[in-house]
Design a protein around this motif. Sequence first.
Motif, mmCIF file in Angstrom:
data_model
loop_
_atom_site.group_PDB
_atom_site.id
_atom_site.type_symbol
_atom_site.label_atom_id
_atom_site.label_comp_id
_atom_site.label_asym_id
_atom_site.label_seq_id
_atom_site.Cartn_x
_atom_site.Cartn_y
_atom_site.Cartn_z
ATOM 1 N N THR A 58 1.128 -1.292 -0.076
ATOM 2 C CA THR A 58 0.292 0.292 -0.220
ATOM 3 C C THR A 58 1.062 1.182 -0.239
ATOM 4 O O THR A 58 1.011 1.437 -0.599
ATOM 5 N N HIS A 59 1.736 1.344 0.697
ATOM 6 C CA HIS A 59 3.003 1.948 0.713
ATOM 7 C C HIS A 59 3.822 2.257 1.361
ATOM 8 O O HIS A 59 4.511 1.221 1.781
ATOM 9 N N VAL A 60 5.029 2.670 2.000
ATOM 10 C CA VAL A 60 6.125 2.822 2.143
ATOM 11 C C VAL A 60 6.970 2.899 3.658
ATOM 12 O O VAL A 60 7.808 2.604 4.101
ATOM 13 N N HIS A 61 5.268 3.233 4.113
ATOM 14 C CA HIS A 61 5.610 3.351 6.010
ATOM 15 C C HIS A 61 6.074 1.949 6.786
ATOM 16 O O HIS A 61 5.773 0.550 5.938
ATOM 17 N N SER A 62 7.099 1.619 7.867
ATOM 18 C CA SER A 62 8.211 0.773 7.980
ATOM 19 C C SER A 62 6.833 -0.427 8.340
ATOM 20 O O SER A 62 7.263 -2.058 8.499
ATOM 21 N N ASP A 63 5.730 -0.188 8.633
ATOM 22 C CA ASP A 63 4.652 -0.684 9.557
ATOM 23 C C ASP A 63 3.862 -1.658 8.512
ATOM 24 O O ASP A 63 3.086 -2.464 8.877
ATOM 25 N N HIS A 64 4.912 -1.696 7.262
ATOM 26 C CA HIS A 64 4.036 -2.007 6.229
ATOM 27 C C HIS A 64 4.724 -2.418 4.999
ATOM 28 O O HIS A 64 4.376 -3.589 4.617
ATOM 29 N N ILE A 65 6.255 -2.822 5.067
ATOM 30 C CA ILE A 65 7.228 -3.257 4.211
ATOM 31 C C ILE A 65 8.185 -4.175 5.142
ATOM 32 O O ILE A 65 9.444 -4.574 4.775
ATOM 33 N N THR A 147 -6.383 1.161 5.233
ATOM 34 C CA THR A 147 -6.032 1.508 5.724
ATOM 35 C C THR A 147 -5.397 3.008 5.662
ATOM 36 O O THR A 147 -4.805 3.187 4.230
ATOM 37 N N ASP A 148 -5.293 3.418 6.969
ATOM 38 C CA ASP A 148 -3.856 4.707 6.115
ATOM 39 C C ASP A 148 -4.734 5.714 5.678
ATOM 40 O O ASP A 148 -3.960 6.155 4.211
ATOM 41 N N LEU A 149 -5.984 6.234 5.454
ATOM 42 C CA LEU A 149 -6.382 6.797 5.166
ATOM 43 C C LEU A 149 -6.723 8.377 6.306
ATOM 44 O O LEU A 149 -7.175 7.753 7.047
ATOM 45 N N GLY A 195 -3.336 11.949 7.803
ATOM 46 C CA GLY A 195 -3.047 10.973 9.082
ATOM 47 C C GLY A 195 -3.509 9.565 8.666
ATOM 48 O O GLY A 195 -3.700 8.941 8.247
ATOM 49 N N HIS A 196 -4.595 9.508 9.805
ATOM 50 C CA HIS A 196 -5.101 8.213 9.610
ATOM 51 C C HIS A 196 -6.462 8.382 10.555
ATOM 52 O O HIS A 196 -6.431 9.868 10.415
ATOM 53 N N LEU A 197 -7.479 7.186 10.883
ATOM 54 C CA LEU A 197 -8.908 7.737 10.494
ATOM 55 C C LEU A 197 -9.172 8.007 11.671
ATOM 56 O O LEU A 197 -8.539 6.107 12.045
HETATM 57 ZN ZN LIG Z 1 0.816 5.388 6.709
#
Ligand SMILES: [Zn+2]
Length: 268
Positions: A58-65, A147-149, A195-197
Amino acid sequence: MSDFSIIPLYSGSSGNSTLIKAGDTNILIDAGKNCKHLVAALEAVGTAPEDIDDIFITHVHSDHIGALDVFIRKYPVRLYATEFSHRYLARKFVKPHPMTEDIRIREGGSVALNPDLTVSCCPTPHDAGGSVCYRIDYKGRSCAVMTDLGHITEDIREFAVGAHTVLLESNYDQRMLAFGSYPEDLKVRIAGDKGHLSNDDCADMMMHLIAKGTSDFILGHLSENNNTPEKAYHASVDYLARHSLIQGRDYSIKVANRHEPTTVTEIL
Ligand SMILES: [Zn+2]
Ligand SMILES: [Zn+2]
């Protein structure tokens, strides 16, 4: 047993990965934490890591990669990400990954993995370039991982319409964030447009989706410090009840586990 199912392997600000099984194809949406944790989670749900066919980032923040570099070196998977994410990963990781095929997915585009299975993506407002969420359509049924919306855009509202099952971000309780210990600038970032939802915004999106036919929800990507599973659950269930939508009758809901797999949700 349905031939189409979604299993969050772990979900939250500490790491995210979701397994989607569609016929003989196994897809991961994101690969957070580390490879060891990801493999253990897959094995806990009876899927060998060798049997993962495709990973969509989805994107490259560390909690996803976090698990990605090691995982794709060990197992032959195809990696899908947006152009921005690919460029970031190419800089961050030691290339090449000899056993993998990297595929760029256009923001707003889709890819047919086989004649019955299509994965589409939609840009998300988030503070990482090239951020997207995904929808998976298989034999006339569909699910979405969103997520991450930072907020719900018009495109995102439409993107999940008709999905039977939606994993939707319910990141923070507004009071816990406002009165919590985070520094002011971080609070502003989390609650900001990229940021976040919040739990309340998640509930509002659920109401929209239920009206359009979504029946099953999985609340995900909960903040460890600014939310609890109980608060996320009740924010949505209570909000929807005030609009005469009753859990178990009009929709079902579960909260994804932070560190271990959540029960299988079959997409019927
Ligand atoms: Zn994120
Ligand atoms: Zn995240």
